[in-house]
Design a protein around this motif. Structure first.
Motif, short mmCIF file in Angstrom:
data_model
loop_
_atom_site.label_atom_id
_atom_site.label_comp_id
_atom_site.label_asym_id
_atom_site.label_seq_id
_atom_site.Cartn_x
_atom_site.Cartn_y
_atom_site.Cartn_z
N MET A 295 0.83 -1.20 0.00
CA MET A 295 0.00 0.00 0.00
C MET A 295 0.87 1.26 0.00
N LEU A 296 2.17 1.08 0.15
CA LEU A 296 3.10 2.19 0.06
C LEU A 296 3.75 2.15 -1.32
N THR A 297 4.10 3.31 -1.85
CA THR A 297 4.71 3.37 -3.17
C THR A 297 5.97 4.22 -3.12
N ILE A 298 7.01 3.73 -3.77
CA ILE A 298 8.18 4.58 -3.99
C ILE A 298 7.88 5.38 -5.26
N ALA B 164 1.29 11.35 -5.51
CA ALA B 164 0.35 10.50 -4.76
C ALA B 164 -0.49 11.38 -3.87
N GLU B 165 -1.55 10.79 -3.29
CA GLU B 165 -2.45 11.54 -2.43
C GLU B 165 -1.68 12.20 -1.28
N ARG B 166 -0.84 11.40 -0.65
CA ARG B 166 0.06 11.94 0.39
C ARG B 166 1.47 11.48 0.08
N GLU B 167 2.45 12.29 0.44
CA GLU B 167 3.84 11.93 0.20
C GLU B 167 4.67 12.18 1.43
N ILE B 168 5.78 11.41 1.58
CA ILE B 168 6.70 11.64 2.69
C ILE B 168 8.11 11.31 2.26
N GLY C 211 20.90 4.03 0.53
CA GLY C 211 21.45 5.37 0.67
C GLY C 211 20.73 6.40 -0.18
N ASP C 212 20.01 5.94 -1.21
CA ASP C 212 19.23 6.87 -2.03
C ASP C 212 18.12 7.50 -1.21
N THR C 213 17.74 8.72 -1.58
CA THR C 213 16.55 9.29 -0.97
C THR C 213 15.37 8.97 -1.87
N ALA C 214 14.19 8.91 -1.26
CA ALA C 214 13.01 8.55 -2.05
C ALA C 214 11.81 9.28 -1.50
N ARG C 215 10.81 9.44 -2.38
CA ARG C 215 9.53 9.96 -1.90
C ARG C 215 8.61 8.77 -1.79
N VAL C 216 7.99 8.58 -0.61
CA VAL C 216 7.08 7.46 -0.40
C VAL C 216 5.65 7.98 -0.45
N GLY C 217 4.84 7.39 -1.34
CA GLY C 217 3.44 7.80 -1.45
C GLY C 217 2.54 6.90 -0.64
N TRP C 218 1.51 7.46 0.00
CA TRP C 218 0.59 6.67 0.80
C TRP C 218 -0.78 7.30 0.81
N SER C 219 -1.76 6.56 1.36
CA SER C 219 -3.11 7.10 1.39
C SER C 219 -3.76 6.75 2.72
#
Lengths: 271, 360, 277
Positions: free
Chosen positions: B287-290, B297-301, B344-352
């Motif tokens: 349910m989480l997306t890179i 995405a609806e919400r990002e972190i 070590g990479d940074t990423a944006r994780v999308g969630w709802s």
């Protein structure tokens, strides 16, 4: 190359086997030796010592006694063995370990102690020494061997087989006869044969408890004093050796068949 | 609705001081494929054996088909069992094994023969009738065990970890076959397993057990989608947990403060086990997306990748959500053109918020 | 409980009761044919102070210890060979091979050692034939050496079996680990194989020690006057000397000694079984 792994062991084991088999090999050698003295050099081939056996009446009596004792002993010690093995492998009861240890005790007790103590009881109670008293002693010492063999037969039995039989609608009594008994049958045969063999060869207890009627080993013991009887004793020993080995092979055959039936890998031999 | 085939109420089982089953209330419906799922030692096998009649409950009642099983021995119950070891009688042939229960019932010879060959072909063992049972493979033994039990047409078939002795490939094949067989005969199956995947793929309903108690009874979708507790969620599949603080309920919603994700208002339906005492929020890794570049995405972190596990079709990322350093796992399908990140990479994780569950 | 009862009752009647009666008898005294049933330690006093009995007891113990040591030493390499150098399929056959001679008639087997070791026996005959000796060796029969050798022969299969079982249980990867860590063959054996097979060695020791101390036939047949052991004198008391109480006291004393020695071994076994784990 020759000094490879196990070179020392091969020589050692070869010498060891010579040592181990020396008496067993000499037995038939002297049984067929045409000389009334049991010593080297050999004098030629004869079967006359076997003919002597045929005409010795006292020997026949001893053989009959021994066979009767051995058969009775085999039946009763196997019966006791089945009960004890089934109880100890399948059910929990108080002080199981101590009780089983006590029942197995005759296996490690010096036979002379058993012989002496049975003699004391029989004399104190005023009984006559007879073949019956020998049977009692033999059952006592054979039962632990039977339990050892039968326990492994009962232990190899998957408990869910019994449950499956009940689950399929069979009664407990029928389950015993249709599932448990056929699967432990080879163990029972092996147990009968082992007890028979041990009883047939047992000397000390029979020596203490024999009254006027000798068993085969007691008879042999009496004859060992007479040098002229020795060659025919060698013939007798040869026959006994052949009989023992046949019985053992038979027992082992049944044990293997039992393992095969229950689908278990064969591992090791007797005891 | 029809009457349940098996009804347990208030069943306890003690072994000395050890309580193997505690207050079991359970209804199993007629004709369903029901699984008892749990880690080893949770009491599932004890429960199954109590139904079969091999264990006597210390308290409570058990009804099968509306009749009390009090004092009814195993050989008189309308249940049959497939044992974990299969318990095929080693001294009998395949046909003799299958005929065993029919013979116990003293049916006429002709009928026995007919039903035996019918059962043998039902499990796909035609031609093996006279084969010695110790010469069978694991899968074949399993089929014999099935035929032997099903030939008696029991009301309930009990299966104790029937697939655990098989290798992976055989296991998957038998899973679909068991399902097919169950539909074909229409008999209620009760399966004990510790393998959650097995339970999910085969069952109509599943009871999850821990420590002698039933934690949840539900359909596979409900169990996976709406686990009633953190422990169930963690046992069935993977689940990430974030600490959460309850701020208050109003009407049909609850307000929580979640670690890293912040303040949220969730509908009560997202607290399947009830709101009281909830201290965490669970979310499934899928349910989480890179988010790829440009993707939203609806919400990002923001997050940092700490470990990457590449499985071919899937990649599992262990990432740390920034701000509150919360570790979570994200699973991503490896589609064409998607870049696999490195540690070590940074990423944006999308969630709802809809995929969050408030759990105890 | 019901199942075990017949066997238990039989063993109680045939073993426990007789042993208790022997114990009781050993505290009574007998003169000619009358038995005095008052409690007395007279028999034990005789058994433990009379030089002849002291001497016989010590000799029996000595012979048993020698036999046990010899048997275990003979058996260990054989067990090791079967466990480590025989292919798994052949192991059962080898064990069978080792046990066959044991099933020769017990009396015959011992008697044949007399034939082998005798003045005109096999050993002397072959040695003289080879020209190694001129006079037959007389120190090989009718003495304690002959008793030790014959008893060792009788019991060696029973020593091989437990040692073999213990060796079979040794995890082979432990030996490989020792090799990997730099131990040579001898050190591997001393530091890994031998300690791990110790329970088998101790079991073998117990199995051989207990019955040999009570052996009757071997000393009578090959022991000569200087090779007699305690059981011969016990038999004499019960039969010819007609002093059953003294015989009982001797039997109880022998049992007590055997039990003490065995308990030491059992205790050692426990220690090894527990290990440093």
């Amino acid at each position: 190359m020759m000094r490879g792994k196990g070179y020392f062991f091969k020589w050692y084991v070869a010498l060891f086997l010579v040592f181990l088999y020396a008496p067993a090999i000499l037995l038939p050698v002297f049984a067929f030796n045409d000389s009334s003295i049991v010593s080297f050099p050999l004098k030629g081939f004869t079967t006359k010592w076997f003919e002597v056996l045929q005409s010795t009446e006292a020997l026949h009596v001893a053989v009959r006694n021994s066979l009767m004792i051995a058969v009775t002993t085999a039946i009763f010690s196997t019966l006791f063995g089945v009960l004890a093995a089934r109880a100890s492998t399948r059910f929990a009861f108080p002080a199981r370990r101590s009780i089983m240890g006590f029942i197995m005790l005759p296996m490690v007790l010096p036979e002379i102690i058993i012989g002496v103590s049975l003699l004391v009881v029989i004399i104190q109670l005023g009984f006559e020494l007879s073949l019956f008293t020998i049977i009692l002693g033999h059952i006592l010492i054979c039962t632990p061997f039977c339990i050892a063999i039968l326990s492994s037969a009962f232990m190899n039995l998957d408990r869910s087989l019994e449950e499956a039989s009940i689950d399929l609608g069979q009664t407990r009594w029928n389950t015993f006869w249709m599932v448990i008994f056929p699967l432990v049958m080879p163990g029972i045969v092996a147990s009968l044969l082992i007890a028979f063999t041990i009883s047939l060869d047992e000397f000390i207890i029979a020596f203490f408890l024999a009254g006027t009627e000798p068993t085969l080993p007691v008879y042999i013991w009496g004859q060992l004093r007479f040098p002229q009887k020795l060659p025919s004793l060698m013939a007798l020993g040869t026959l006994l050796l052949v009989l023992s080995i046949s019985l053992l092979l038979l027992a082992d055959y049944f044990r293997r068949r039992g393992l095969k039936k229950t689908g278990i890998e064969n591992s090791g031999g007797f005891l | 609705m029809t009457q349940p085939i098996i009804q347990l109420s208030g069943v306890d089982k003690f072994y000395g001081d050890f309580q193997a089953l505690s207050q079991i209330d359970l209804d199993i419906r007629t004709g369903e494929f029901f699984s008892l799922l749990g880690p080893s030692g949770c009491g599932k096998t004890t429960l199954l054996r109590s139904i079969a009649g091999f264990e006597t409950p210390s308290a409570g009642s058990l009804h099968i088909d509306g009749k009390s099983m009090d004092g009814v021995p195993a050989n008189k119950r309308p249940t049959n069992m497939v044992f974990q070891s299969y318990a095929i009688f080693p001294h009998m042939s395949v046909a003799e094994n299958v005929a065993y229960g029919l013979k116990a019932r003293r049916l006429p010879k002709a009928e026995i023969q007919e039903r035996v060959s019918e059962a043998i072909s039902m499990v796909g063992l035609q031609g093996f009738d006279s084969r010695a049972s110790h010469a069978l493979s694991g899968g074949q033994r399993q089929r014999v065990a099935l035929a032997r039990a099903l030939v008696l047409k029991p009301r309930v078939l009990l299966l104790d970890e029937p697939l655990s002795a098989l290798d992976k490939k055989m296991r998957e094949q038998m899973q679909s076959e068991l399902r097919r067989l169950q539909r074909a005969v229409g008999i209620t199956f009760v399966l004990v397993t510790h393998d959650q995947e097995e339970a999910l793929t085969m069952s109509d309903r599943i009871a999850v057990m821990f420590d002698g108690k039933i934690a949840q009874v539900a359909t596979p979708q409900m169990l996976y989608g709406k686990p009633s507790s953190r422990r169930v969620g963690n046992f069935i599949g993977m689940m990430n947990f974030l600490e959460a603080e309850l701020l208050g309920t109003s009407g049909q919603t609850v307000e929580v403060d979640v670690q890293s994700l912040g303040r949220l208002t969730l509908p009560l339906s997202q607290a399947p086990g009830g709101v009281d005492g909830c201290q965490s929020v669970g979310i499934r890794p899928e349910m989480l997306t890179i988010l790829a570049e440009g993707q939203t995405a609806e919400r990002e972190i923001e997050a940092v990748v700490s470990e990457v596990f590449y499985y071919g079709d899937m990649t599992y990322y262990d990432v740390t959500l920034l701000q509150k350093d919360a570790p979570v796992t994200v699973t991503m399908r490896n589609t064409a053109g998607r870049k696999v990140l490195a540690a070590g990479d940074t990423a944006r994780v999308g969630w709802s918020p809809v995929s969050l569950l408030l759990l105890r | 409980m019901v199942l075990i009862s017949p066997t238990l009752v039989f063993t109680l009647l045939m073993l426990a009761v007789p042993l208790i009666m022997v114990l009781a008898l050993s505290f009574w005294t007998q003169s000619y044919l009358t038995l005095d049933r008052s409690f007395s330690l007279e028999n034990y006093k005789t058994a433990w102070t009379e030089p002849m009995y002291q001497y016989l007891m010590a000799r029996s113990l000595k012979i048993s210890i020698f036999v046990t040591a010899l048997t275990v030493l003979l058996a260990y390499p054989v067990a090791y060979f079967i466990s480590f150098h025989v292919t798994p399929k052949r192991k059962a056959m080898w064990i069978f091979l080792i046990t066959i001679p044991f099933w020769t008639s017990y009396l015959m087997r011992i008697f044949l050692w007399k034939v082998i070791l005798g003045y005109n026996g096999v050993v002397n005959g072959s040695l003289m034939g080879l020209g190694l000796i001129e006079q037959p060796l007389s120190f090989i029969l009718y003495n304690q050496n002959a008793v030790v050798l014959t008893l060792a022969h009788s019991w060696v299969p029973f020593a091989i079996l437990p040692i073999f079982v213990a060796l079979e249980r040794v995890d082979r990867s432990l030996i490989e680990a020792a090799e990997d860590l730099g131990d040579n063959r001898l050190r591997r054996f001393l530091r890994v194989t031998l300690p791990l097979s110790m329970p088998g060695v101790i079991a073998a020791t117990i199995i051989v020690f207990i019955p040999t101390i009570g052996d009757y036939v071997t000393p009578r047949l090959v022991g000569g006057p200087n090779g007699l052991m305690i059981s011969n004198i016990i038999e004499l008391q019960f039969k010819k000397a007609n002093n059953a109480p003294l015989g009982a006291a001797l039997a109880v004393s022998a049992m007590a000694i055997v039990t003490c020695v065995t308990l030491v071994f059992v205790w050692m076994n426990r220690k090894f079984m527990r290990g440093p784990k």
